[in-house]
Scaffold this motif. Structure first.
Motif, PDB file in Angstrom:
ATOM      1  N   GLU A 192       0.706  -1.292   0.002  1.00 38.43           N
ATOM      2  CA  GLU A 192       0.081   0.014  -0.059  1.00 38.43           C
ATOM      3  C   GLU A 192       0.968   1.208   0.027  1.00 38.43           C
ATOM      4  O   GLU A 192       0.319   2.175  -0.456  1.00 38.43           O
ATOM      5  N   ILE A 193       2.055   1.284   0.487  1.00 37.78           N
ATOM      6  CA  ILE A 193       2.912   2.411   0.390  1.00 37.78           C
ATOM      7  C   ILE A 193       3.757   2.445  -0.768  1.00 37.78           C
ATOM      8  O   ILE A 193       3.896   3.517  -1.326  1.00 37.78           O
ATOM      9  N   ARG A 194       4.168   1.422  -1.101  1.00 32.16           N
ATOM     10  CA  ARG A 194       5.181   1.472  -2.257  1.00 32.16           C
ATOM     11  C   ARG A 194       4.531   1.595  -3.503  1.00 32.16           C
ATOM     12  O   ARG A 194       5.071   2.031  -4.675  1.00 32.16           O
ATOM     13  N   SER A 195       3.278   1.065  -3.705  1.00 35.78           N
ATOM     14  CA  SER A 195       2.600   1.039  -5.165  1.00 35.78           C
ATOM     15  C   SER A 195       2.369   2.605  -5.431  1.00 35.78           C
ATOM     16  O   SER A 195       2.775   3.081  -6.446  1.00 35.78           O
ATOM     17  N   PRO A 196       1.757   3.603  -4.481  1.00 41.79           N
ATOM     18  CA  PRO A 196       1.716   4.771  -4.885  1.00 41.79           C
ATOM     19  C   PRO A 196       3.155   5.369  -5.298  1.00 41.79           C
ATOM     20  O   PRO A 196       3.248   6.557  -6.012  1.00 41.79           O
ATOM     21  N   LEU A 197       4.222   5.066  -4.345  1.00 41.27           N
ATOM     22  CA  LEU A 197       5.365   5.765  -4.446  1.00 41.27           C
ATOM     23  C   LEU A 197       5.959   5.552  -5.905  1.00 41.27           C
ATOM     24  O   LEU A 197       6.578   6.245  -6.682  1.00 41.27           O
ATOM     25  N   HIS A 198       6.045   4.083  -6.308  1.00 40.66           N
ATOM     26  CA  HIS A 198       6.336   3.808  -7.712  1.00 40.66           C
ATOM     27  C   HIS A 198       5.746   4.558  -8.625  1.00 40.66           C
ATOM     28  O   HIS A 198       6.006   5.049  -9.659  1.00 40.66           O
ATOM     29  N   GLY A 199       4.274   4.677  -8.382  1.00 42.56           N
ATOM     30  CA  GLY A 199       3.367   5.596  -9.419  1.00 42.56           C
ATOM     31  C   GLY A 199       4.013   6.948  -9.610  1.00 42.56           C
ATOM     32  O   GLY A 199       4.256   7.548 -10.698  1.00 42.56           O
ATOM     33  N   MET A 200       4.176   7.658  -8.540  1.00 47.17           N
ATOM     34  CA  MET A 200       4.710   8.819  -8.441  1.00 47.17           C
ATOM     35  C   MET A 200       6.146   9.023  -8.934  1.00 47.17           C
ATOM     36  O   MET A 200       6.369   9.885  -9.846  1.00 47.17           O
ATOM     37  N   MET A 201       7.034   8.107  -8.819  1.00 48.67           N
ATOM     38  CA  MET A 201       8.056   8.249  -9.594  1.00 48.67           C
ATOM     39  C   MET A 201       8.347   7.901 -11.117  1.00 48.67           C
ATOM     40  O   MET A 201       8.913   8.425 -11.707  1.00 48.67           O
ATOM     41  N   GLY A 202       7.243   6.924 -11.534  1.00 47.64           N
ATOM     42  CA  GLY A 202       7.050   6.669 -12.931  1.00 47.64           C
ATOM     43  C   GLY A 202       6.592   8.116 -13.463  1.00 47.64           C
ATOM     44  O   GLY A 202       7.221   8.552 -14.503  1.00 47.64           O
ATOM     45  N   LEU A 203       5.596   8.622 -13.112  1.00 50.10           N
ATOM     46  CA  LEU A 203       4.784   9.858 -13.364  1.00 50.10           C
ATOM     47  C   LEU A 203       6.109  11.067 -13.591  1.00 50.10           C
ATOM     48  O   LEU A 203       6.271  11.862 -14.535  1.00 50.10           O
ATOM     49  N   THR A 204       6.852  11.163 -12.371  1.00 48.45           N
ATOM     50  CA  THR A 204       7.896  11.978 -12.366  1.00 48.45           C
ATOM     51  C   THR A 204       8.873  11.896 -13.447  1.00 48.45           C
ATOM     52  O   THR A 204       9.289  12.899 -14.267  1.00 48.45           O
ATOM     53  N   ASP A 205       9.293  10.617 -13.775  1.00 44.56           N
ATOM     54  CA  ASP A 205      10.341  10.295 -14.817  1.00 44.56           C
ATOM     55  C   ASP A 205       9.472  10.645 -16.116  1.00 44.56           C
ATOM     56  O   ASP A 205      10.382  11.282 -17.106  1.00 44.56           O
ATOM     57  N   ALA A 206       8.305  10.384 -16.391  1.00 39.36           N
ATOM     58  CA  ALA A 206       7.582  10.650 -17.636  1.00 39.36           C
ATOM     59  C   ALA A 206       7.865  12.237 -17.802  1.00 39.36           C
ATOM     60  O   ALA A 206       8.014  12.695 -18.907  1.00 39.36           O
ATOM     61  N   MET A 207       7.426  12.992 -16.884  1.00 38.03           N
ATOM     62  CA  MET A 207       7.355  14.328 -16.860  1.00 38.03           C
ATOM     63  C   MET A 207       8.597  14.994 -17.136  1.00 38.03           C
ATOM     64  O   MET A 207       8.878  16.073 -17.841  1.00 38.03           O
ATOM     65  N   LEU A 208       9.731  14.313 -16.605  1.00 35.97           N
ATOM     66  CA  LEU A 208      11.046  14.840 -16.864  1.00 35.97           C
ATOM     67  C   LEU A 208      11.724  14.812 -18.370  1.00 35.97           C
ATOM     68  O   LEU A 208      12.242  15.549 -18.789  1.00 35.97           O
ATOM     69  N   GLN A 209      10.913  13.848 -19.107  1.00 34.05           N
ATOM     70  CA  GLN A 209      11.334  13.570 -20.467  1.00 34.05           C
ATOM     71  C   GLN A 209      10.510  14.488 -21.200  1.00 34.05           C
ATOM     72  O   GLN A 209      11.056  14.632 -22.473  1.00 34.05           O
ATOM     73  N   MET A 210       9.455  15.379 -20.847  1.00 38.78           N
ATOM     74  CA  MET A 210       8.660  16.123 -21.572  1.00 38.78           C
ATOM     75  C   MET A 210       9.501  17.647 -21.789  1.00 38.78           C
ATOM     76  O   MET A 210      10.156  17.979 -20.557  1.00 38.78           O
ATOM     77  N   PRO A 211       9.398  18.327 -22.807  1.00 40.09           N
ATOM     78  CA  PRO A 211       9.890  19.871 -22.987  1.00 40.09           C
ATOM     79  C   PRO A 211       9.171  20.391 -21.811  1.00 40.09           C
ATOM     80  O   PRO A 211       8.050  20.708 -21.690  1.00 40.09           O
ATOM     81  N   SER A 212      10.015  21.178 -20.775  1.00 37.58           N
ATOM     82  CA  SER A 212       9.628  22.089 -19.913  1.00 37.58           C
ATOM     83  C   SER A 212      10.496  23.053 -19.586  1.00 37.58           C
ATOM     84  O   SER A 212      11.684  22.925 -19.944  1.00 37.58           O
ATOM     85  N   PRO A 226      12.988  25.552 -14.400  1.00 34.00           N
ATOM     86  CA  PRO A 226      12.496  25.720 -13.119  1.00 34.00           C
ATOM     87  C   PRO A 226      11.973  24.364 -12.899  1.00 34.00           C
ATOM     88  O   PRO A 226      11.945  23.893 -11.537  1.00 34.00           O
ATOM     89  N   LEU A 227      10.907  24.121 -13.647  1.00 34.27           N
ATOM     90  CA  LEU A 227      10.031  22.994 -13.562  1.00 34.27           C
ATOM     91  C   LEU A 227      10.894  21.579 -13.629  1.00 34.27           C
ATOM     92  O   LEU A 227      10.523  20.594 -12.769  1.00 34.27           O
ATOM     93  N   GLN A 228      11.953  21.675 -14.455  1.00 32.69           N
ATOM     94  CA  GLN A 228      12.839  20.514 -14.454  1.00 32.69           C
ATOM     95  C   GLN A 228      13.661  20.415 -12.989  1.00 32.69           C
ATOM     96  O   GLN A 228      13.708  19.215 -12.570  1.00 32.69           O
ATOM     97  N   ARG A 229      13.987  21.403 -12.612  1.00 31.08           N
ATOM     98  CA  ARG A 229      14.654  21.228 -11.355  1.00 31.08           C
ATOM     99  C   ARG A 229      13.737  20.881 -10.368  1.00 31.08           C
ATOM    100  O   ARG A 229      14.198  19.847  -9.346  1.00 31.08           O
ATOM    101  N   GLN A 230      12.531  21.309 -10.273  1.00 29.05           N
ATOM    102  CA  GLN A 230      11.381  21.118  -9.266  1.00 29.05           C
ATOM    103  C   GLN A 230      11.255  19.308  -9.516  1.00 29.05           C
ATOM    104  O   GLN A 230      11.064  18.678  -8.502  1.00 29.05           O
ATOM    105  N   LEU A 231      10.813  18.921 -10.422  1.00 27.39           N
ATOM    106  CA  LEU A 231      10.481  17.545 -10.822  1.00 27.39           C
ATOM    107  C   LEU A 231      11.946  16.621 -10.379  1.00 27.39           C
ATOM    108  O   LEU A 231      11.522  15.522  -9.823  1.00 27.39           O
ATOM    109  N   GLY A 232      12.797  17.275 -10.565  1.00 27.14           N
ATOM    110  CA  GLY A 232      14.319  16.277 -10.152  1.00 27.14           C
ATOM    111  C   GLY A 232      14.158  16.387  -8.555  1.00 27.14           C
ATOM    112  O   GLY A 232      14.361  15.386  -7.954  1.00 27.14           O
ATOM    113  N   MET A 233      13.958  17.383  -7.976  1.00 26.06           N
ATOM    114  CA  MET A 233      13.723  17.202  -6.519  1.00 26.06           C
ATOM    115  C   MET A 233      12.533  16.250  -6.050  1.00 26.06           C
ATOM    116  O   MET A 233      12.842  15.637  -5.108  1.00 26.06           O
TER     117      MET A 233
END
Length: 103
Positions: free
Chosen positions: A8-28, A31-38
């Motif tokens: 129950e804890i790890r599944s949402p974390l993995h989801g957040m990490m996957g979405l963050t990785d996907a957003m990091l690959q999109m042009p932005s 400052p947004l890239q830095r925040q997503l990296g954080m």
């Protein structure tokens, strides 16, 4: 309980990490890239923390189980257990309200 809690804890974390990785690959913007990296770094640290806590809890559980592996003081009455099981099966019915055992 520990496996369910871990899931129950790890599944949402993995989801957040996957979405963050996907957003990091999109042009932005930079400052947004830095925040997503954080966000990615924080989620990775949180996942490591959860993993470590679960490992410690599992080790403590195994330690306690080794201490409590004693035989019960009272003997087991296998005849009473068999009688109780036979009574339960004899009184059981299936989904169509038919007895499981024929009289």
């Amino acid at each position: 309980l520990m496996a369910m809690l871990s899931h129950e804890i790890r599944s949402p974390l993995h989801g957040m990490m996957g979405l963050t990785d996907a957003m990091l690959q999109m042009p932005s913007s930079q400052p947004l890239q830095r925040q997503l990296g954080m966000v990615k770094g924080c989620s990775a640290r949180l996942l490591d923390l959860v993993t470590n806590i679960m490992s410690v809890a599992q080790a403590e559980k195994m330690k306690l189980e080794k201490v409590d592996q004693r035989r019960p003081d009272t003997p087991v009455d296998f005849g009473a257990i068999v009688d109780e099981a036979c009574t339960m099966i004899g009184n059981s019915i299936d989904k169509t309200n038919k007895p499981l055992l024929k009289p």
